[in-house]
Design an enzyme around this catalytic site. Structure first.
Site: not given
Length: 451
Positions: A103, A245, A247, A249
């Site tokens: 992440s 960010d 990833d 999400d």
């Protein structure tokens, strides 16, 4: 300190080549997950995606080997946002989805998280079943016969499928023509898909953080550094800035003046719009214990309710499913629109913000000033003992004193980190100086009592 759960609030995560983020652990995790989800007589399939970290290659290979050995057919997508894997798992009727990402963490960390066949993150109980097999080196793997092992393939159009999906969540009668948008993809998983989706809807897009090299993910860019996109918005006189960010999400948004809007402020904007459209059942919004008190007051004053959960977007989603809520999220920028998705999706959330701008034909600064967030102070205290707070009377006494001082216009929250030996001390109130003072005082008490 007792040993932590292998899985934290958002999957397994840690420093690469240190337990549990080793190739050995990933291989065993693939075996364990494959065995856990291999049931029935159908062809068993799993979708694997990753972000742009250098270590993604080795974890992808290790997980693929374990899953194939367990009899699962692996479909690799390459770098793609976490929510894209959730979507593709559902769309391709796979048994399981796997994301290799840490992440918002730096490149030297990585992580692994799972989605079930419906695109939802796994509950704690299922994660613990997988973890038990992974950590038990005496476990006898029930390998399938040689003719029933899996094979691995790669789909080349995974990014295109995700773009089509996100665009389908935007009203077909609307376009983004005439909008100048700065997007910062954090040199992460969305570096191709997010800008292309916006351009296909007609926007003029200016890219930041779209040149990943395996080592620069989240490196002074993306949602952790919204001041970067803010400066670029002002420089280019753009209409809006979007910061994702690693990833993709989570989302942080910047208005045309460079003002930064966090997840709480975005939830207020979306909740208001959805209530006006009759799309927010019971006027219920789901947040977490970290959601700002101003958001709770905003919902109450508009005839709604803020339901708080534990920190972690999967706990938000669980509560949304239980209560039939259609909007939820976190202050950090995870926004879940359950009408369209089963998890946080930064690009999808951005399109919902842009929809409001298009429908109202107003600049974001005129639409988003719904909250005046209460000052919050968060102090991380390293601890040796993770004891229940009620077992430490001095901590309870100190918390009670601060809560009495703050009254109904403030909050105190103590919670342990899901992944580190930390106690997080949060104080919220109207006076920033007092909030900082109270947070430091409580942190000192916690450090004394738990070390």
């Amino acid at each position: 300190m007792s040993r932590q759960r292998l899985f934290g609030t958002d999957g397994m995560r840690g420093t690469v080549n240190q337990w549990p983020m080793t190739v050995d652990a990933a291989l065993r995790l693939g075996l364990a997950a494959g065995i856990r989800f291999r049931s029935g007589n159908h062809k068993h399939r799993v979708v694997i995606g990753k972000d742009t970290r250098l270590s993604g290659y080795m974890f992808e290979s290790a997980l693929t080997a374990g899953l194939c050995a367990a009899g699962m057919h692996v479909i690799m997508t390459g770098p793609l946002p976490t929510p894209a894997i959730s979507f593709l798992t559902r769309n391709m009727r796979a048994d399981l989805g796997v994301v290799i990402s840490a992440s918002h963490n730096p490149y030297y960390d990585n992580g692994i998280k799972f989605f079930d066949a419906d695109g939802f993150k796994l509950p704690d109980t299922t994660e613990d079943e997988i973890a038990a097999m992974t950590e038990d080196y005496s476990f006898k793997w029930p390998y399938p016969p040689s003719d029933q092992i899996g094979r691995a393939t790669k789909i080349e159009d995974a990014g295109g499928r995700y773009i089509v999906y996100t665009k389908s969540c935007f009203p077909p009668q609307l376009m983004l023509s005439g909008l100048r948008i700065v997007i910062d993809c954090a040199n992460g998983a969305s570096y191709k898909a997010a800008p292309l989706a916006l351009e296909e809807l007609g926007a003029e897009v200016f890219r930041i953080g779209c040149e990943p090299n395996g080592l620069n993910i989240n490196d002074h860019c993306g949602s952790l550094y919204p001041e970067v996109v803010s400066a670029r918005v002002r420089e280019l006189r753009a209409d809006v800035g979007l910061a994702l960010d690693g990833d993709a999400d989570r989302l942080i948004v910047v208005d045309e003046h460079g003002a930064i809007l966090d997840g709480d402020q975005l939830m207020a904007l979306c909740a208001q719009a959805m209530m006006a459209r009759g799309e927010l059942p019971d006027n219920l919004l789901v947040g977490t214990v970290m959601s700002n008190l101003a958001l709770e007051i905003f919902m109450r004053e508009h005839g709604g309710e803020l339901l708080r959960t534990r920190v972690g977007d999967r706990y938000v989603v669980e509560a949304m499913r239980q209560r039939g809520a259609m909007l939820g999220g976190e202050q950090s920028g995870h926004l879940i629109f359950r009408q369209y998705s089963t998890t946080g999706d930064g690009l999808l959330a951005a399109l919902q913000i842009l929809r409001i701008m298009r429908e109202k034909e107003k600049p974001l600064s005129e639409l988003a000033g719904l909250l005046a967030p209460f000052p919050q102070e968060l102090v991380n205290v390293r601890v040796k003992k993770r004891l229940p707070f009620e077992e430490k009377p001095e901590i309870g006494k100190a918390v009670g004193k601060v809560e009495q001082e703050l009254g109904e216009r403030g909050r105190v929250l103590l919670r342990y980190s899901g992944t580190e030996a930390l106690c997080r001390v949060m104080v919220e109130g109207e006076n920033p100086d007092k909030v900082r003072l109270y947070a430091r005082e409580l942190a000192d008490v916690v450090a004394t009592e738990l070390n």
